[in-house]
Enzyme design. Sequence first.
Site, PDB file in Angstrom:
ATOM      1  N   TYR A 135      -8.005  -2.803  -4.400  1.00 26.49           N
ATOM      2  CA  TYR A 135      -8.661  -2.254  -3.214  1.00 26.49           C
ATOM      3  C   TYR A 135     -10.155  -1.996  -3.491  1.00 26.49           C
ATOM      4  O   TYR A 135     -10.960  -1.980  -2.576  1.00 26.49           O
ATOM      5  CB  TYR A 135      -8.047  -0.902  -2.827  1.00 26.49           C
ATOM      6  N   GLY A 136     -10.435  -1.736  -4.749  1.00 26.16           N
ATOM      7  CA  GLY A 136     -11.772  -1.245  -5.113  1.00 26.16           C
ATOM      8  C   GLY A 136     -12.872  -2.262  -4.974  1.00 26.16           C
ATOM      9  O   GLY A 136     -14.054  -1.941  -5.119  1.00 26.16           O
TER      10      GLY A 136
ATOM     11  N   CYS B 191      -4.316   7.018  -4.812  1.00 25.90           N
ATOM     12  CA  CYS B 191      -5.355   6.010  -5.043  1.00 25.90           C
ATOM     13  C   CYS B 191      -6.687   6.627  -4.637  1.00 25.90           C
ATOM     14  O   CYS B 191      -6.856   7.047  -3.488  1.00 25.90           O
ATOM     15  CB  CYS B 191      -5.050   4.780  -4.191  1.00 25.90           C
ATOM     16  N   ASN B 192      -7.612   6.685  -5.575  1.00 28.65           N
ATOM     17  CA  ASN B 192      -8.933   7.259  -5.276  1.00 28.65           C
ATOM     18  C   ASN B 192      -9.663   6.431  -4.217  1.00 28.65           C
ATOM     19  O   ASN B 192     -10.340   6.973  -3.348  1.00 28.65           O
ATOM     20  CB  ASN B 192      -9.785   7.290  -6.543  1.00 28.65           C
ATOM     21  N   THR B 193      -9.507   5.114  -4.310  1.00 30.60           N
ATOM     22  CA  THR B 193     -10.228   4.237  -3.378  1.00 30.60           C
ATOM     23  C   THR B 193      -9.701   4.424  -1.965  1.00 30.60           C
ATOM     24  O   THR B 193     -10.479   4.547  -1.009  1.00 30.60           O
ATOM     25  CB  THR B 193     -10.072   2.765  -3.822  1.00 30.60           C
TER      26      THR B 193
ATOM     27  N   CYS C 264      -9.937   6.597 -11.141  1.00 33.48           N
ATOM     28  CA  CYS C 264      -9.021   5.606 -10.552  1.00 33.48           C
ATOM     29  C   CYS C 264      -7.673   5.874 -11.210  1.00 33.48           C
ATOM     30  O   CYS C 264      -7.605   6.084 -12.431  1.00 33.48           O
ATOM     31  CB  CYS C 264      -9.511   4.197 -10.868  1.00 33.48           C
ATOM     32  N   THR C 265      -6.619   5.872 -10.417  1.00 32.93           N
ATOM     33  CA  THR C 265      -5.314   6.265 -10.967  1.00 32.93           C
ATOM     34  C   THR C 265      -4.750   5.234 -11.947  1.00 32.93           C
ATOM     35  O   THR C 265      -3.790   5.535 -12.665  1.00 32.93           O
ATOM     36  CB  THR C 265      -4.301   6.522  -9.829  1.00 32.93           C
ATOM     37  N   HIS C 266      -5.339   4.055 -11.992  1.00 37.80           N
ATOM     38  CA  HIS C 266      -4.909   3.082 -13.010  1.00 37.80           C
ATOM     39  C   HIS C 266      -5.415   3.470 -14.409  1.00 37.80           C
ATOM     40  O   HIS C 266      -4.806   3.092 -15.409  1.00 37.80           O
ATOM     41  CB  HIS C 266      -5.459   1.688 -12.693  1.00 37.80           C
TER      42      HIS C 266
ATOM     43  N   ASP D 195      -0.050   3.403  -3.679  1.00 37.62           N
ATOM     44  CA  ASP D 195      -1.268   2.995  -4.393  1.00 37.62           C
ATOM     45  C   ASP D 195      -1.415   1.493  -4.204  1.00 37.62           C
ATOM     46  O   ASP D 195      -0.473   0.811  -3.764  1.00 37.62           O
ATOM     47  CB  ASP D 195      -1.145   3.330  -5.887  1.00 37.62           C
ATOM     48  N   SER D 196      -2.567   0.975  -4.597  1.00 38.64           N
ATOM     49  CA  SER D 196      -2.777  -0.475  -4.536  1.00 38.64           C
ATOM     50  C   SER D 196      -1.875  -1.189  -5.540  1.00 38.64           C
ATOM     51  O   SER D 196      -1.817  -2.414  -5.533  1.00 38.64           O
ATOM     52  CB  SER D 196      -4.234  -0.794  -4.841  1.00 38.64           C
TER      53      SER D 196
HETATM   54  N1  DGL Z   1      -5.545   3.091  -8.296  1.00 38.87           N
HETATM   55  C1  DGL Z   1      -6.615   2.755  -7.384  1.00 38.87           C
HETATM   56  C2  DGL Z   1      -7.642   3.885  -7.378  1.00 38.87           C
HETATM   57  O1  DGL Z   1      -7.324   4.994  -7.769  1.00 38.87           O
HETATM   58  C3  DGL Z   1      -7.112   1.403  -7.723  1.00 38.87           C
HETATM   59  C4  DGL Z   1      -7.986   0.787  -6.678  1.00 38.87           C
HETATM   60  C5  DGL Z   1      -8.009  -0.705  -6.697  1.00 38.87           C
HETATM   61  O2  DGL Z   1      -6.996  -1.290  -6.327  1.00 38.87           O
HETATM   62  O3  DGL Z   1      -9.059  -1.272  -7.023  1.00 38.87           O
HETATM   63  O4  DGL Z   1      -8.769   3.718  -6.941  1.00 38.87           O
END
Ligand code: DGL
Length: 286
Positions: free
Chosen positions: A58-59, A89-91, A202-204, A26-27
């Site tokens: 990443y987003g 990570c969804n992004t 978003c996984t966060h 993930d990011s």
């Molecule tokens: N956890 C990432 C997601 O699911 C976060 C993306 C980011 O870093 O902005 O999109």
Amino acid sequence: MEITPGTAAAPGSAAVDAAPCIGVFDSGLGGLTVLAALRRRLPHARLLYAADSAFAPYGERDAAYVQERSRLLTRFLLAQGAQLIVVACNTATALAIAELRAEWPGLPFVGIEPAIKPALAARAEADGPVGVLATSATLASGRFRALLAQHGGGARVVLQACPGLVEAIETRGPQAPRTLELLRRFCLPLRDAGCTRVVLGCTHYPLLADAIRDVLGDAVRLLDPADAVAAQAERLARALPPQARGGAGLQAWSNGEAALLLRVAAACALPIEGVLALPQESPEAA
Ligand code: DGL
């Protein structure tokens, strides 16, 4: 925290003969919410986690950046022995999983996408609109637009980008006042629209589930597909050949703050003992 769907699998239910080695990235810290679901489904697997915190968020970056980071992290996890990659990570799933699959055609990948389909499928007439919290890049992606077009079916959906939120979690932590203040700002439009279901895209964001309920009320249903992702990884893991090196366990690498990762991992009930340094090379240097 109670999040639906997320029916926890019975520990040990996976009929996996040898310990598979699964790489997860993930990011930053968000993928720990997916790692926790993987750990519940595959308690005997070897799980490798790479947190790219120094390159988050990443987003708010373009596709080329996210693709290059995703390639580097995949290469890194493969070098550690990963046989299957979970893009937690969804992004990165929205912007990069197709490129990863093209580059490694024989390697199984599992991605994560906002739970639009389950959110809309179980919706009753009386329900309010469905809210979607996600990064700007995910909401703008062709993959997300296609998902919405396929399952939206004319339902009212309120899309809310959350710029700055991942950065706040990564630099200050999920419980920091600045993080909670930003979160509240992004949740208020969903509350005003009367959303009764909210997709955590978003996984966060599952790290903020309690705070989201504080704004939207306890009756709101939060949809997090982490368990569905883990179930898919569990299915694919059954086909993996036995791994020669390493046994079951949990290993993490980060190019960010290890103490914060350990704190968030503990909150996710993940027994990570130590965090190793993840190489920090820039995408250009790769
Ligand atoms: N956890 C990432 C997601 O699911 C976060 C993306 C980011 O870093 O902005 O999109």
